[in-house]
Design a protein around this motif. Structure first.
Motif, mmCIF file in Angstrom:
data_model
loop_
_atom_site.group_PDB
_atom_site.id
_atom_site.type_symbol
_atom_site.label_atom_id
_atom_site.label_comp_id
_atom_site.label_asym_id
_atom_site.label_seq_id
_atom_site.Cartn_x
_atom_site.Cartn_y
_atom_site.Cartn_z
ATOM 1 N N LEU A 280 0.822 -1.206 0.000
ATOM 2 C CA LEU A 280 0.000 0.000 0.000
ATOM 3 C C LEU A 280 0.859 1.260 0.000
ATOM 4 C CD1 LEU A 280 0.166 1.222 3.137
ATOM 5 C CD2 LEU A 280 -1.356 -0.687 3.565
ATOM 6 N N ASP A 281 0.349 2.300 -0.610
ATOM 7 C CA ASP A 281 0.990 3.609 -0.621
ATOM 8 C C ASP A 281 0.506 4.371 0.613
ATOM 9 O OD1 ASP A 281 1.921 6.171 -1.035
ATOM 10 O OD2 ASP A 281 1.472 6.181 -3.175
ATOM 11 N N ARG A 282 1.406 4.590 1.567
ATOM 12 C CA ARG A 282 1.012 5.228 2.831
ATOM 13 C C ARG A 282 0.374 6.599 2.609
ATOM 14 N NH1 ARG A 282 5.529 4.187 7.547
ATOM 15 N NH2 ARG A 282 5.899 1.977 7.176
ATOM 16 N N GLN A 283 0.842 7.290 1.575
ATOM 17 C CA GLN A 283 0.336 8.641 1.330
ATOM 18 C C GLN A 283 -1.135 8.645 0.918
ATOM 19 O OE1 GLN A 283 2.971 10.525 -1.472
ATOM 20 N NE2 GLN A 283 4.774 10.244 -0.176
ATOM 21 N N LYS A 284 -1.647 7.470 0.516
ATOM 22 C CA LYS A 284 -3.038 7.389 0.073
ATOM 23 C C LYS A 284 -3.963 6.804 1.142
ATOM 24 C CE LYS A 284 -1.801 6.893 -4.813
ATOM 25 N NZ LYS A 284 -1.910 6.037 -6.036
ATOM 26 N N VAL A 285 -3.420 6.547 2.326
ATOM 27 C CA VAL A 285 -4.220 5.976 3.408
ATOM 28 C C VAL A 285 -4.701 7.100 4.328
ATOM 29 C CG1 VAL A 285 -4.241 4.405 5.379
ATOM 30 C CG2 VAL A 285 -2.961 3.800 3.311
ATOM 31 N N ASP A 286 -6.001 7.140 4.568
ATOM 32 C CA ASP A 286 -6.586 8.137 5.476
ATOM 33 C C ASP A 286 -6.668 7.548 6.876
ATOM 34 O OD1 ASP A 286 -7.003 10.025 3.436
ATOM 35 O OD2 ASP A 286 -8.850 9.007 2.823
ATOM 36 N N LEU A 287 -5.967 8.159 7.823
ATOM 37 C CA LEU A 287 -5.968 7.687 9.198
ATOM 38 C C LEU A 287 -6.757 8.646 10.081
ATOM 39 C CD1 LEU A 287 -2.244 6.544 9.732
ATOM 40 C CD2 LEU A 287 -4.233 5.167 9.068
ATOM 41 N N PRO A 288 -7.724 8.131 10.838
ATOM 42 C CA PRO A 288 -8.456 8.989 11.784
ATOM 43 C C PRO A 288 -7.523 9.500 12.879
ATOM 44 C CG PRO A 288 -9.605 6.906 11.401
ATOM 45 C CD PRO A 288 -8.241 6.762 10.801
ATOM 46 N N ARG B 253 -13.047 0.223 10.794
ATOM 47 C CA ARG B 253 -13.439 -0.309 9.485
ATOM 48 C C ARG B 253 -12.992 0.616 8.359
ATOM 49 N NH1 ARG B 253 -19.713 -1.435 8.443
ATOM 50 N NH2 ARG B 253 -19.727 0.824 8.733
ATOM 51 N N SER B 254 -13.064 1.926 8.578
ATOM 52 C CA SER B 254 -12.651 2.870 7.534
ATOM 53 C C SER B 254 -11.160 2.759 7.228
ATOM 54 C CB SER B 254 -12.996 4.303 7.953
ATOM 55 O OG SER B 254 -12.135 4.762 9.002
ATOM 56 N N VAL B 255 -10.364 2.423 8.259
ATOM 57 C CA VAL B 255 -8.923 2.270 8.050
ATOM 58 C C VAL B 255 -8.637 1.045 7.191
ATOM 59 C CG1 VAL B 255 -6.717 1.851 9.185
ATOM 60 C CG2 VAL B 255 -8.321 3.508 10.144
ATOM 61 N N TYR B 256 -9.286 -0.076 7.503
ATOM 62 C CA TYR B 256 -9.110 -1.271 6.673
ATOM 63 C C TYR B 256 -9.495 -0.982 5.222
ATOM 64 C CZ TYR B 256 -7.900 -4.725 10.218
ATOM 65 O OH TYR B 256 -7.237 -5.450 11.177
ATOM 66 N N LYS B 257 -10.610 -0.288 5.045
ATOM 67 C CA LYS B 257 -11.076 0.033 3.697
ATOM 68 C C LYS B 257 -10.080 0.924 2.970
ATOM 69 C CE LYS B 257 -15.069 1.968 1.244
ATOM 70 N NZ LYS B 257 -16.434 2.578 1.405
ATOM 71 N N SER B 258 -9.524 1.904 3.676
ATOM 72 C CA SER B 258 -8.574 2.828 3.061
ATOM 73 C C SER B 258 -7.262 2.129 2.706
ATOM 74 C CB SER B 258 -8.313 4.002 4.006
ATOM 75 O OG SER B 258 -7.417 4.927 3.435
ATOM 76 N N MET B 259 -6.798 1.226 3.579
ATOM 77 C CA MET B 259 -5.541 0.514 3.313
ATOM 78 C C MET B 259 -5.666 -0.390 2.095
ATOM 79 S SD MET B 259 -4.371 -0.349 7.247
ATOM 80 C CE MET B 259 -2.759 -1.034 6.862
ATOM 81 N N VAL B 260 -6.786 -1.064 1.951
ATOM 82 C CA VAL B 260 -7.010 -1.911 0.775
ATOM 83 C C VAL B 260 -7.097 -1.054 -0.483
ATOM 84 C CG1 VAL B 260 -8.633 -3.485 -0.344
ATOM 85 C CG2 VAL B 260 -8.123 -3.739 2.091
ATOM 86 N N ALA B 261 -7.789 0.076 -0.407
ATOM 87 C CA ALA B 261 -7.918 0.967 -1.566
ATOM 88 C C ALA B 261 -6.574 1.536 -1.994
ATOM 89 C CB ALA B 261 -8.889 2.101 -1.236
ATOM 90 N N ALA B 262 -5.633 1.657 -1.036
ATOM 91 C CA ALA B 262 -4.299 2.187 -1.347
ATOM 92 C C ALA B 262 -3.359 1.113 -1.883
ATOM 93 C CB ALA B 262 -3.693 2.823 -0.099
#
Length: 696
Positions: free
Chosen positions: A21-29, A71-80
């Motif tokens: 995954l590209d860390r720059q594309k992951v949204d972290l709360p 759940r949003s973090v898992y979704k964002s990591m997969v999308a990245a």
């Protein structure tokens, strides 16, 4: 607080690991962060701070808001671009700061007694168990040690070891209590599915609450897996173990199991590969990433050979052999210009000869300079012999089908492939040395190989051969098993794999671990050490010291092999040993990997070993083997105390290299000129400590 009724308020945290995954594309709360300590090896073998990594959550509760954010973090990591592989995990932490000593003990005792059931439930693999910093099998040492522990400090001391983390970490890791006031459940494989991750969290709560609210007798009464599930109410689907990617290496090595080193050429391995190729009637063979053309030279007259090159030095040799690169030597290699000629034969021979010289440029020393001057005197004869010896290599490089390309390029074009993983650091240094004296202009830039789903995606008619230190590549077939050279150290063996089931006529033998017997005599507790003639420091093989380490080092669960190993004897008694490897810190000649004694009841014995290290005899031996003067060594004392009692007064603490897990100490070699000086220092220490010597 009643531990039975606080499930809504007891917090948990999760370590989420994914590759690619590209860390720059992951949204972290808010509160979530990337681990600063963990770098994930991605599915192309790369490791850096941008791609792949571990996300740490803040303390969470089982409420809708926190679970929605997770759940949003898992979704964002997969999308990245997040991907999973065999050696990344889902680690769940649960708050334990309110536990008593007995309750903390219960969690581990339950884990120990019911380990076979927990292993089955969480699908812990044999590969996971072998690596000491993944999920080592809990041993009786910790079970009985914990039964006797009465304080938190005693528990901490029991689990302290010499790893970088400072503690041994089992699949259920109660050592985390001493850093984060949590218990870490390392039992679960990685997942990119939030609901499987939630199952891991819920399973953690159920195991935790059952353990702290029951007694040892209750755990021991669970005699079947079904009884275990019924008692704990565990009923959730778990993330499953994955087949390792082909770059898994020796599972006994904490480093190589994550990413293997390049394996050197071996004639027995080449013969086994040749047996398979002959039996399967292959007329063609494509070698990818072969290194120094050893395998290519072996097969060049046996099959129609093609090469896919992934190494800059090998490419440079090919270009020299084909007259595409001209060598002009200058600076420190300028004297080779006296032997230079414009023919490909001589240019190739000079490049190969210069490759043998690069090790003498790595460090400045009188010895290296003397050797270098002696080589210059015999250079003409050596270069002529090299030119004659390289005739076959020249023929290979000028006649075979040659490509610059990746493994994927070869798979797309060829049907029979032999692949060698990794890059050789020596060849990287050699390429720099030789290329500086060439007119090579184009940079060697090649896309990385991709190993994710590699074997499963091979074309139906492709034969893929591979040699590995890993016994767990279960998506391929083992064709041959080899003993490691020289009896080998702690290893699973070496294997020739193929994606298709076939057999060989190879005479290679099955691997069987060679146990090392050390015929040492342990000193009695009242041994008097006062005769310098009886004190001996002996250089030994790494295997001999390794066997002593495993027998006598009690505080460490896994020991490492040393490059330079020594044993200290007094008359017929073995007092202990020490060893060194290459330094991990700049400015030091060696890293002191181990020092230990065989009987700690002899007073000041640990310090005596350190004083033996500081003799001129040891310094001379190390200097000869390192080809330079060795003066400064650095060692690490894995302790949570402010100072090391063993090193204090002998070595000097180095604050800038100390961490929360270990203290760094610098030692000086060559302080004592003789064994008499060591004995004098030892006797003074006994006197200063008011320890009486009973003369016999």
């Amino acid at each position: 607080m009643d531990v039975l009724n606080d499930i809504k308020t007891r917090t948990f945290g999760v370590e989420i690991e994914m590759c690619n995954l590209d860390r720059q594309k992951v949204d972290l709360p808010e509160g979530y962060s990337w681990s600063k300590d963990e770098e994930i090896v991605n599915t192309d073998g790369s490791s850096n701070k941008r791609f792949g990594g571990e996300v740490n959550t803040p303390p969470l509760t089982l409420c809708q808001k926190d679970l929605h954010g997770l759940r949003s973090v898992y979704k964002s990591m997969v999308a990245a671009g997040g991907k999973l592989k065999w050696c990344i995990y889902t680690h769940v932490h649960i708050y334990a700061g309110d536990l008593t000593v007995e309750q903390l003990k219960k969690v581990f005792l339950f884990f120990y007694v019911c380990y076979p059931y927990i292993k089955r439930y969480a699908t812990i693999s044999e590969s996971d168990e072998l690596v000491f910093n993944l999920m080592p099998v809990p041993t009786e040492k910790f079970y009985y040690g914990l039964l006797q522990a009465e304080t938190f400090d005693q528990i901490r001391e029991l689990f302290t070891n010499q790893s970088k983390k400072g503690y041994i970490r089992h699949a259920v890791n109660i050592s985390a209590y001493f850093k984060t006031k949590t218990i870490e459940f390392r039992t679960y494989h990685a997942t990119d599915d939030f609901y499987l991750a939630l199952n891991c969290i819920l399973s953690t709560y159920r195991i935790f609450y059952y353990a702290v609210n029951h007694e040892l007798e209750d755990y021991q009464s669970l005699s079947t897996y079904e009884e275990f599930l019924a008692a704990t109410k565990l009923k959730y689907a778990m993330p499953q173990a994955m087949i390792p990617l082909i770059y898994q290496g020796n599972p006994y090595s904490a480093i190589e199991t994550f990413q293997t080193k390049s394996l050197p050429y071996n004639s027995r391995q080449a013969s086994a590969l040749n047996d398979a190729i002959t039996k399967n009637e292959h007329k063609e063979l494509c070698i990818v990433n072969g290194f120094m053309y050893y395998y290519e030279l072996f097969f060049m007259d046996k099959v129609q050979l093609s090469i896919y090159c992934q190494d800059p030095y090998c490419l440079l040799l090919h270009e020299i052999a084909n007259g595409n690169v001209c060598m002009t030597y200058r600076d420190k290699l300028g004297w080779l210009e006296d032997y230079n000629e414009p023919t490909p034969q001589r240019q190739l021979a000079l490049a190969l000869y210069a490759e043998k010289l690069q090790k003498f440029f790595m460090s400045e020393s009188e010895r290296n300079n003397a050797i270098f001057q002696a080589l210059k005197m015999k250079a003409k004869d050596s270069i002529e012999r090299t030119e004659k010896a390289s005739e076959k290599l020249l023929r290979l490089l000028t006649t075979c089908e040659f490509h610059v390309g990746t493994l994927q390029d070869a798979i797309a074009d060829k049907k029979v492939i032999f692949f060698n993983y990794g890059k050789d650091k020596t060849q990287k240094r050699t390429f720099k040395l030789i290329s500086e004296n060439s007119d090579l202009e184009l940079p060697f830039d090649l896309a990385r190989n991709e190993y994710y789903n590699l074997v499963e995606s091979l074309p139906e008619d492709t034969y893929f051969y591979y040699i590995s230190n890993s016994p767990y590549l279960s998506n391929m077939h083992k064709l041959a098993i080899f003993n490691q050279a020289g009896g080998e150290r702690w290893s699973a063996g070496r294997f020739l794999y193929c994606n298709k089931e076939c057999s060989t006529n190879s005479a290679s033998t099955s691997y069987k671990y060679s146990h090392i017997e050390v015929n040492e005599i342990v000193p009695p507790d009242d041994l008097v050490i006062d005769d310098p003639a009886k004190l001996k420091t002996i250089r030994v093989s790494s295997d001999v010291l390794y066997a002593l380490q495993r027998k006598y080092i009690r505080k460490v669960d896994t020991v490492s092999h040393c490059t330079y190993a020594f044993v200290v004897m007094y008359d017929k008694y073995t007092l202990g040993g020490f060893g060194f490897t290459l330094p991990q810190h700049k400015g030091y000649d060696l890293f002191q990997l181990t020092d230990f004694c065989t009987n700690n009841a002899v007073p000041r014995l640990a310090k005596l070993i350190l004083w033996c290290i500081q003799t001129k005899g040891v310094q001379m031996e190390l200097s000869r083997r390192m080809h330079k003067l060795c003066e400064r060594v650095i060692s690490c004392a894995y302790t949570h105390k402010p100072v090391s009692a063993k090193y204090r007064g002998v070595y000097e603490k180095v604050p800038e290299h100390c961490t929360s897990s270990y203290l760094a100490y610098e030692g000086r070699l060559g302080i004592y000129g003789s064994n008499q000086e060591v004995i004098n220092r030892y006797l003074k220490a006994l006197k200063d400590g008011n320890i009486k010597i009973n003369k016999k």
